[in-house]
Design a protein around this motif. Structure first.
Motif, PDB file in Angstrom:
ATOM      1  N   GLN A 166       7.657 -20.474  -1.433  1.00 29.77           N
ATOM      2  CA  GLN A 166       7.890 -19.576  -0.299  1.00 29.77           C
ATOM      3  C   GLN A 166       8.390 -18.216  -0.787  1.00 29.77           C
ATOM      4  N   LEU A 167       9.293 -18.225  -1.751  1.00 29.85           N
ATOM      5  CA  LEU A 167       9.794 -16.982  -2.320  1.00 29.85           C
ATOM      6  C   LEU A 167       8.652 -16.182  -2.956  1.00 29.85           C
ATOM      7  N   ILE A 168       7.829 -16.861  -3.728  1.00 30.72           N
ATOM      8  CA  ILE A 168       6.733 -16.190  -4.421  1.00 30.72           C
ATOM      9  C   ILE A 168       5.727 -15.626  -3.420  1.00 30.72           C
ATOM     10  N   ARG A 169       5.403 -16.410  -2.392  1.00 29.77           N
ATOM     11  CA  ARG A 169       4.439 -15.930  -1.396  1.00 29.77           C
ATOM     12  C   ARG A 169       5.005 -14.758  -0.588  1.00 29.77           C
ATOM     13  N   ALA A 170       6.288 -14.787  -0.294  1.00 30.39           N
ATOM     14  CA  ALA A 170       6.896 -13.685   0.453  1.00 30.39           C
ATOM     15  C   ALA A 170       6.796 -12.386  -0.344  1.00 30.39           C
ATOM     16  N   LEU A 171       7.117 -12.458  -1.624  1.00 24.29           N
ATOM     17  CA  LEU A 171       7.025 -11.262  -2.466  1.00 24.29           C
ATOM     18  C   LEU A 171       5.581 -10.791  -2.559  1.00 24.29           C
ATOM     19  N   ASP A 172       4.662 -11.724  -2.765  1.00 19.95           N
ATOM     20  CA  ASP A 172       3.260 -11.365  -2.906  1.00 19.95           C
ATOM     21  C   ASP A 172       2.727 -10.721  -1.630  1.00 19.95           C
ATOM     22  N   SER A 173       3.126 -11.251  -0.485  1.00 20.79           N
ATOM     23  CA  SER A 173       2.659 -10.695   0.788  1.00 20.79           C
ATOM     24  C   SER A 173       3.135  -9.259   0.967  1.00 20.79           C
ATOM     25  N   TYR A 174       4.404  -9.014   0.650  1.00 17.33           N
ATOM     26  CA  TYR A 174       4.920  -7.648   0.793  1.00 17.33           C
ATOM     27  C   TYR A 174       4.231  -6.716  -0.198  1.00 17.33           C
ATOM     28  N   ALA A 175       4.205  -7.112  -1.479  1.00 10.37           N
ATOM     29  CA  ALA A 175       3.666  -6.232  -2.514  1.00 10.37           C
ATOM     30  C   ALA A 175       2.196  -5.924  -2.260  1.00 10.37           C
ATOM     31  N   ARG A 176       1.451  -6.935  -1.881  1.00 11.28           N
ATOM     32  CA  ARG A 176       0.021  -6.731  -1.640  1.00 11.28           C
ATOM     33  C   ARG A 176      -0.196  -5.877  -0.397  1.00 11.28           C
ATOM     34  N   GLY A 177       0.520  -6.166   0.677  1.00  8.85           N
ATOM     35  CA  GLY A 177       0.342  -5.394   1.903  1.00  8.85           C
ATOM     36  C   GLY A 177       0.691  -3.930   1.725  1.00  8.85           C
ATOM     37  N   ALA A 178       1.832  -3.649   1.099  1.00  3.14           N
ATOM     38  CA  ALA A 178       2.253  -2.265   0.894  1.00  3.14           C
ATOM     39  C   ALA A 178       1.308  -1.536  -0.056  1.00  3.14           C
ATOM     40  N   SER A 179       0.903  -2.215  -1.116  1.00  3.90           N
ATOM     41  CA  SER A 179       0.007  -1.598  -2.095  1.00  3.90           C
ATOM     42  C   SER A 179      -1.355  -1.305  -1.491  1.00  3.90           C
ATOM     43  N   ASP A 180      -1.889  -2.280  -0.755  1.00  7.34           N
ATOM     44  CA  ASP A 180      -3.203  -2.082  -0.157  1.00  7.34           C
ATOM     45  C   ASP A 180      -3.175  -0.941   0.854  1.00  7.34           C
ATOM     46  N   GLY A 181      -2.092  -0.836   1.621  1.00  7.47           N
ATOM     47  CA  GLY A 181      -1.982   0.262   2.573  1.00  7.47           C
ATOM     48  C   GLY A 181      -2.008   1.615   1.882  1.00  7.47           C
ATOM     49  N   GLU A 182      -1.343   1.699   0.739  1.00  4.54           N
ATOM     50  CA  GLU A 182      -1.325   2.950  -0.021  1.00  4.54           C
ATOM     51  C   GLU A 182      -2.711   3.256  -0.589  1.00  4.54           C
ATOM     52  N   VAL A 183      -3.386   2.222  -1.074  1.00  4.25           N
ATOM     53  CA  VAL A 183      -4.731   2.411  -1.617  1.00  4.25           C
ATOM     54  C   VAL A 183      -5.679   2.891  -0.524  1.00  4.25           C
ATOM     55  N   TYR A 184      -5.627   2.273   0.654  1.00  2.00           N
ATOM     56  CA  TYR A 184      -6.523   2.655   1.742  1.00  2.00           C
ATOM     57  C   TYR A 184      -6.272   4.095   2.182  1.00  2.00           C
ATOM     58  N   GLN A 185      -5.007   4.500   2.190  1.00  2.47           N
ATOM     59  CA  GLN A 185      -4.708   5.882   2.559  1.00  2.47           C
ATOM     60  C   GLN A 185      -5.297   6.848   1.545  1.00  2.47           C
ATOM     61  N   ARG A 186      -5.158   6.515   0.271  1.00  7.72           N
ATOM     62  CA  ARG A 186      -5.736   7.373  -0.766  1.00  7.72           C
ATOM     63  C   ARG A 186      -7.254   7.466  -0.628  1.00  7.72           C
ATOM     64  N   MET A 187      -7.882   6.336  -0.348  1.00  8.48           N
ATOM     65  CA  MET A 187      -9.336   6.330  -0.184  1.00  8.48           C
ATOM     66  C   MET A 187      -9.754   7.184   1.012  1.00  8.48           C
ATOM     67  N   MET A 188      -9.002   7.108   2.090  1.00  7.01           N
ATOM     68  CA  MET A 188      -9.304   7.903   3.273  1.00  7.01           C
ATOM     69  C   MET A 188      -9.176   9.396   2.965  1.00  7.01           C
ATOM     70  N   LEU A 189      -8.109   9.776   2.261  1.00  2.00           N
ATOM     71  CA  LEU A 189      -7.919  11.178   1.893  1.00  2.00           C
ATOM     72  C   LEU A 189      -9.065  11.674   1.017  1.00  2.00           C
ATOM     73  N   GLU A 190      -9.492  10.849   0.087  1.00  3.11           N
ATOM     74  CA  GLU A 190     -10.607  11.225  -0.786  1.00  3.11           C
ATOM     75  C   GLU A 190     -11.882  11.429   0.020  1.00  3.11           C
ATOM     76  N   ARG A 191     -12.167  10.499   0.933  1.00  2.03           N
ATOM     77  CA  ARG A 191     -13.392  10.601   1.733  1.00  2.03           C
ATOM     78  C   ARG A 191     -13.391  11.857   2.579  1.00  2.03           C
ATOM     79  N   ARG A 192     -12.206  12.288   3.019  1.00  2.00           N
ATOM     80  CA  ARG A 192     -12.113  13.479   3.875  1.00  2.00           C
ATOM     81  C   ARG A 192     -11.990  14.766   3.059  1.00  2.00           C
TER      82      ARG A 192
END
Length: 254
Positions: A166-192
Motif C-alpha cells: 500500500q505504501l509503495i502504490r501510494a507513492l507510485d500513484s502520486y509520483a506518476r500522476g504528478a509527473s504525467d501532468g507535468e509532461v502533458y503540460q509540456r507537450m501542450m506548450l510545445e504543440r502550441r
C-alpha cells in the motif's frame, strides 16, 4: 504499481482463461540464445528509446527500428514477438535502479529518491506515460529492483506485506500522476509553439480573462487577483512527496 492480488479470474490461476501461460519476454531473456547473433535485446531497447526520444512514441515501428539498426524487419521478431514486447523493453530500459543511492535504512529517503527519479525519467522520456498505458510495466526486472529497494527500507518496520505494498502504490500513484501532468503540460506548450518550458500563463491568458470577467467563480477570482507566484513544478513535487510521506507515517505508525 498495479495490485496483482486476486488478478486471475475463476479457473485462470494457471493460465489465461485456462490455457498455458506464455513465457514473458523476461523469461525468454534468461534462456541462453544459441549461435551467433547480430542483435541484443539491450541494443534493440536502446535504439527504440533513442527513436522515441527524438520523434515520439508514434514513430516507433518495427520497420523503422529495423532500418535504424540496419537489419531486416523480420530479424527483430526473433527477439521481440510484438510491438507490446518492444514497449516493455523500452520502459524497463529507462529505469536506472543503479542511480538510487539514498541510505537504505531510511525509508523516507528511499521513497523520496524513488519519486524524484520517477519524475526525472518521465521528463527525460515524454513518451513513457503513453507506453505504460499499453503494456504491463510493474513486473519488469528494473522496476522490480526498485521495488526490492523500497521493500528493503520497510523491512525493519512493523508492517504487513499488504501494508508495505500500500505504501509503495501510494507513492507510485502520486509520483506518476504528478509527473504525467507535468509532461502533458509540456507537450501542450510545445504543440502550441511556446516551447516545453514556456509560461503556461501566456497560453491560458484568454481563458483566464474570460473566467475573471464572468463573475461565476468569485473564490478563484479572489485568489488570482490577490496574486499568485509562478508555479515551480519541482518544488511543488517535492512538497507533495513530503506531505504524502508525513501522512503515510502517521497512518501506519512508522
Amino acid at each position: 504499481m498495479a495490485n496483482t492480488k486476486n488478478a486471475c479470474g475463476p479457473g485462470e490461476q494457471d493460465g489465461e482463461q485456462g490455457g498455458a501461460v506464455q513465457p514473458s519476454i523476461w523469461e525468454r531473456l534468461d534462456t541462453p540464445r544459441g549461435g551467433r547473433t547480430t542483435l541484443t535485446h539491450a541494443g534493440i531497447a536502446e535504439a527504440a528509446v533513442a527513436l522515441a526520444d527524438a520523434e515520439g512514441l508514434e514513430a516507433v515501428s518495427m520497420r523503422k527500428l529495423a532500418d535504424r539498426l540496419g537489419v531486416a524487419t523480420m530479424a527483430l521478431y526473433r527477439y521481440v514477438d510484438s510491438k507490446d514486447e518492444l514497449l516493455e523493453l523500452m520502459t524497463d530500459a529507462v529505469i536506472d535502479s543503479a542511480a538510487l543511492v539514498a541510505d537504505p535504512g531510511d525509508w523516507r529517503a528511499v521513497f523520496g529518491e524513488v519519486a524524484v527519479r520517477r519524475r526525472e525519467t518521465a521528463l527525460a522520456h515524454p513518451w513513457l506515460s503513453a507506453a505504460q498505458a499499453h503494456v504491463p510495466t510493474t513486473l519488469t526486472p528494473s522496476r522490480n529492483l526498485v521495488v526490492e529497494r523500497m521493500l528493503g527500507a520497510l523491512e525493519p518496520l512493523p508492517l504487513t506485506g499488504d501494508q508495505k505494498m500500500q505504501l509503495i502504490r501510494a507513492l507510485d500513484s502520486y509520483a506518476r500522476g504528478a509527473s504525467d501532468g507535468e509532461v502533458y503540460q509540456r507537450m501542450m506548450l510545445e504543440r502550441r509553439g511556446f516551447g516545453f518550458d514556456g509560461d503556461i500563463r501566456i497560453l491560458l491568458r484568454s481563458n483566464m480573462q474570460w473566467l475573471l470577467r464572468s463573475g461565476r467563480y468569485p473564490r478563484f477570482a479572489r485568489v488570482v487577483q490577490d496574486g499568485l507566484a509562478p508555479a515551480d513544478a519541482a518544488a511543488e513535487f517535492d512538497q507533495g512527496i513530503e506531505a504524502l510521506l508525513d501522512g503515510l507515517a502517521v497512518r501506519f505508525g512508522i
